[in-house]
Design a protein around this motif. Structure first.
Motif, PDB file in Angstrom:
ATOM      1  N   GLU A  30       8.461   1.717  -7.443  1.00 17.34           N
ATOM      2  CA  GLU A  30       7.228   1.068  -7.014  1.00 17.34           C
ATOM      3  C   GLU A  30       6.554   0.351  -8.180  1.00 17.34           C
ATOM      4  O   GLU A  30       6.716   0.739  -9.344  1.00 17.34           O
ATOM      5  CB  GLU A  30       6.260   2.124  -6.444  1.00 17.34           C
ATOM      6  CG  GLU A  30       6.691   2.743  -5.133  1.00 17.34           C
ATOM      7  CD  GLU A  30       6.414   1.845  -3.941  1.00 17.34           C
ATOM      8  OE1 GLU A  30       5.935   0.711  -4.154  1.00 17.34           O
ATOM      9  OE2 GLU A  30       6.683   2.267  -2.810  1.00 17.34           O
ATOM     10  N   GLU A 509       9.695   6.770 -10.661  1.00 19.92           N
ATOM     11  CA  GLU A 509       8.527   7.024  -9.805  1.00 19.92           C
ATOM     12  C   GLU A 509       7.470   7.812 -10.543  1.00 19.92           C
ATOM     13  O   GLU A 509       7.730   8.473 -11.549  1.00 19.92           O
ATOM     14  CB  GLU A 509       8.945   7.770  -8.539  1.00 19.92           C
ATOM     15  CG  GLU A 509       9.519   9.153  -8.740  1.00 19.92           C
ATOM     16  CD  GLU A 509       9.926   9.803  -7.429  1.00 19.92           C
ATOM     17  OE1 GLU A 509       9.951   9.095  -6.403  1.00 19.92           O
ATOM     18  OE2 GLU A 509      10.213  11.012  -7.432  1.00 19.92           O
ATOM     19  N   GLU A 532      16.775   3.725  -1.021  1.00 24.91           N
ATOM     20  CA  GLU A 532      15.941   2.908  -1.914  1.00 24.91           C
ATOM     21  C   GLU A 532      16.112   1.424  -1.590  1.00 24.91           C
ATOM     22  O   GLU A 532      15.135   0.667  -1.599  1.00 24.91           O
ATOM     23  CB  GLU A 532      16.292   3.187  -3.383  1.00 24.91           C
ATOM     24  CG  GLU A 532      15.609   2.292  -4.401  1.00 24.91           C
ATOM     25  CD  GLU A 532      14.093   2.374  -4.405  1.00 24.91           C
ATOM     26  OE1 GLU A 532      13.469   1.602  -5.162  1.00 24.91           O
ATOM     27  OE2 GLU A 532      13.520   3.200  -3.665  1.00 24.91           O
ATOM     28  N   ARG A 535      13.997   0.728   1.319  1.00 26.54           N
ATOM     29  CA  ARG A 535      12.577   0.585   0.953  1.00 26.54           C
ATOM     30  C   ARG A 535      12.301  -0.803   0.383  1.00 26.54           C
ATOM     31  O   ARG A 535      11.290  -1.446   0.705  1.00 26.54           O
ATOM     32  CB  ARG A 535      12.190   1.655  -0.070  1.00 26.54           C
ATOM     33  CG  ARG A 535      10.703   1.636  -0.443  1.00 26.54           C
ATOM     34  CD  ARG A 535      10.411   2.512  -1.640  1.00 26.54           C
ATOM     35  NE  ARG A 535      11.002   1.977  -2.880  1.00 26.54           N
ATOM     36  CZ  ARG A 535      10.455   0.975  -3.580  1.00 26.54           C
ATOM     37  NH1 ARG A 535       9.343   0.392  -3.160  1.00 26.54           N
ATOM     38  NH2 ARG A 535      11.042   0.540  -4.688  1.00 26.54           N
ATOM     39  N   GLY A 539       9.867  -2.023   2.933  1.00 29.48           N
ATOM     40  CA  GLY A 539       8.611  -1.372   2.590  1.00 29.48           C
ATOM     41  C   GLY A 539       8.718   0.130   2.706  1.00 29.48           C
ATOM     42  O   GLY A 539       9.815   0.700   2.701  1.00 29.48           O
ATOM     43  N   GLU A 540       7.567   0.789   2.814  1.00 23.44           N
ATOM     44  CA  GLU A 540       7.518   2.248   2.791  1.00 23.44           C
ATOM     45  C   GLU A 540       8.224   2.884   3.980  1.00 23.44           C
ATOM     46  O   GLU A 540       8.827   3.941   3.869  1.00 23.44           O
ATOM     47  CB  GLU A 540       6.056   2.719   2.743  1.00 23.44           C
ATOM     48  CG  GLU A 540       5.370   2.484   1.421  1.00 23.44           C
ATOM     49  CD  GLU A 540       6.078   3.205   0.289  1.00 23.44           C
ATOM     50  OE1 GLU A 540       6.476   4.371   0.476  1.00 23.44           O
ATOM     51  OE2 GLU A 540       6.274   2.591  -0.771  1.00 23.44           O
TER      52      GLU A 540
END
Length: 563
Positions: A30, A509, A532, A535, A539-540
């Motif tokens: 992120e 992270e 991953e 994601r 997104g989340e």
């Protein structure tokens, strides 16, 4: 190859150990998770400026350690020449400990300076950050890139040019000193004559200042020395007033001699004691000689003092050492001789200047010819690499302009990268055309082409994907995959197209440990890597659709690598 990175007490990192692999190492996470800290810690270990505020709150120090493996003779010979002991398995450990107010760097346990650390890093790793994009907009960088590409051919010529160009500048400086009027020439000649006589009449001898200082120090402290030596003599030498060390050792030797016939080992001990007695006798003899030499009269002291004052006066005036004073004398004599017949000296200098300038120009021409020849090869390779990176109608040219009036120790060429990214558009300087995303791809193209010629096995890219997406991102991903066939690549990215190409995938992270924020990094297995990628794609919220897309993207990446 970079085997591992160990970080302790740095920023939000409590303690982390990262083991990198061959091929393409991808780091994702992120925004704000601490990806920049990972690259920053590598830079710190390699000598970047250390800010004490980076030390984790409450800790006394921060530690960064890199373990490299040497992979070619160039790297091994470099460390051999630096006299740094490499491990038997050709591993090199670079460690930097950062404390408030100072830091300590070690390579294979040996302390190194920041300059040495920079030299070492230049043969082990190449780090490309976002600031490098902007460097591409500077023309001087274009010359550096071309010369790096031609380094094998240019290196001996640069050595040759450096010598002749330095001499050319020296002659220029000397010629400028000949442009003086008659009155100034006479005044300078008169001063030189006085200074030459002052130094010459002193009859200086190299090393005599140290001898004079030692003699003067001994004379000024003679009373204190004499008192100390008198006490030493009373303790060690035979005399009527008291029993000395010499007396006691002599008596001990006689006692031991009286029983030495009873045991061979006692004979050996007697030999040792006799040696001590002889050594002490020699010492007392030397001590007696020194005491005798310590005697001097006032006239000798005055001569020594005056001579030392004269030598120090000349050193203060003409150089810090006698060697420097004598060199100054040599220079002044040459200058005096030149001023005595200025026209002849000026003509001699002018002839030497013309000859040296011709040598410089010839070497510059050789350098320029190599640049012209290799530049054409490089521009074609770069064009091919740019096409691979989705510059479909690109034109690229390395413009080299030579100017004999623009001499330097690097030659007389001006180099500039010219590019056109759209059909029908004329070639223009890079800084007038390229956007941020285009600069990223141009830099990757440069790295991929030049990497084939250098001996650096590890390349780091910090967000090489800035300003790109879609099909272009996939092209960049493929280029990184190709580059990873021959080099170890460590790449921070936020694009799934690039992450899908990973040979090893790491997740960065941010979390909470014991009530404090920490950054952690860990390797992902195949399933975790797909999650991953999902994601990054969606997104989340990870859905079946994003999982399917991630699997398809991973399959395409493996196929493009031939896996």
């Amino acid at each position: 190859m970079l085997y591992s990175l160990h970080v302790k007490n740095l920023a939000l990192i409590k303690e982390q150990e990262i083991e990198f692999s061959k091929g393409l190492n991808i780091l994702t996470g992120e925004t704000g998770a601490g990806k920049s800290v990972i690259i920053g810690s590598i830079n710190l270990a390699l000598g970047a400026k250390a800010d004490p505020s980076l030390i984790r709150t409450g800790e006394e120090y921060a530690l960064v350690e890199l373990v490299f493996g040497l992979e070619n003779d160039y790297q091994k010979n470099f460390f051999k020449d630096m006299e740094i002991p490499v491990e038997e398995d050709d591993t090199v450990v670079i460690q930097r400990k950062i404390m408030p107010g100072r830091s300590v760097s070690k390579v294979c346990g040996e302390n190194v300076t920041s300059r040495q650390l920079k030299e070492i890093s230049n043969v082990l790793i190449n780090i490309h950050g976002q600031n490098d994009h902007q460097e591409l907009l500077q023309k001087k960088k274009h010359l550096e890139i071309l010369d790096d590409y031609c380094a094998a051919s240019l290196s001996p010529l640069f050595d040759e040019l450096s010598t002749s160009y330095k001499r050319l500048k020296e002659i220029e400086s000397e010629l400028s000193k000949t442009n003086i009027d008659e009155d100034k020439r006479l005044r300078e000649q008169e001063l030189l004559e006085y200074e030459i006589n002052e130094i010459t009449e002193a009859n200086l001898v190299e090393g005599e200042d140290e001898k004079l200082e030692n003699s003067y120090r001994r004379m000024t402290n003679s009373r204190k020395i004499s008192e100390a030596l008198s006490t030493v003599t009373n303790m060690t030498a035979s005399c009527d007033d008291n029993e000395s060390a010499s007396d006691m050792i002599g008596r001990a030797a006689r006692e031991l001699s009286s029983v030495s016939g009873f045991d061979e080992e006692l004979g050996s001990l007697l030999d040792q004691l006799t040696d001590i007695d002889n050594l002490l006798s020699d010492f007392n003899h030397s001590l007696s000689g020194y005491i005798k030499d310590l005697e001097f009269d006032d006239e000798e002291f005055k001569e020594t003092e005056d001579r030392l004052n004269l030598v120090n006066h000349l050193k203060d005036k003409y150089g810090a050492t006698i060697e420097a004073v004598l060199k100054s004398l040599e220079d002044k004599e040459k200058r005096f001789e030149a001023l005595s017949d200025l026209d002849s000296y000026k003509n001699k200098l002018s002839a030497e200047y013309d000859k040296t300038r011709k040598e410089v120009l010839n070497t510059c021409k050789e350098i320029s010819d190599i640049r012209q020849k290799e530049g054409k090869v490089l521009q074609e390779k770069l064009k091919e690499a740019l096409v691979d990176l989705n510059f479909l109608d690109v034109k690229f040219e390395i413009a080299i302009n030579s100017d004999e009036n623009n001499l330097s120790s690097r030659g007389y060429d001006d180099v500039e990268f010219m590019i056109s990214t759209n059909p029908g558009e004329a070639l223009r300087p890079l800084d007038q055309i390229a956007s941020g995303g285009e600069l990223s791809r141009i830099m990757l193209a440069l790295k991929s082409v030049i990497a084939d010629r250098d001996d650096i096995s590890t390349l780091i890219f910090d967000e090489i994907d800035a300003g790109i997406s879609g099909k272009t991102a996939w092209k960049v991903s493929q280029k990184l995959g190709q580059l990873a066939n021959e080099h170890q690549i460590i790449c921070i990215t936020h694009l799934p197209q690039i992450a899908a190409m990973a040979d090893t995938h790491f997740m960065i992270e941010k979390g909470v440990d014991d009530g404090r924020t920490v950054t952690s990094i860990y390797g992902l297995d195949d399933d975790s890597s797909i999650k991953e990628l999902s994601r990054l794609l969606g997104g989340e919220v990870v859905t079946d659709a994003t999982i399917t897309n991630a699997l398809e993207m991973r399959k395409m990446a493996l196929e493009s690598k031939g896996a």
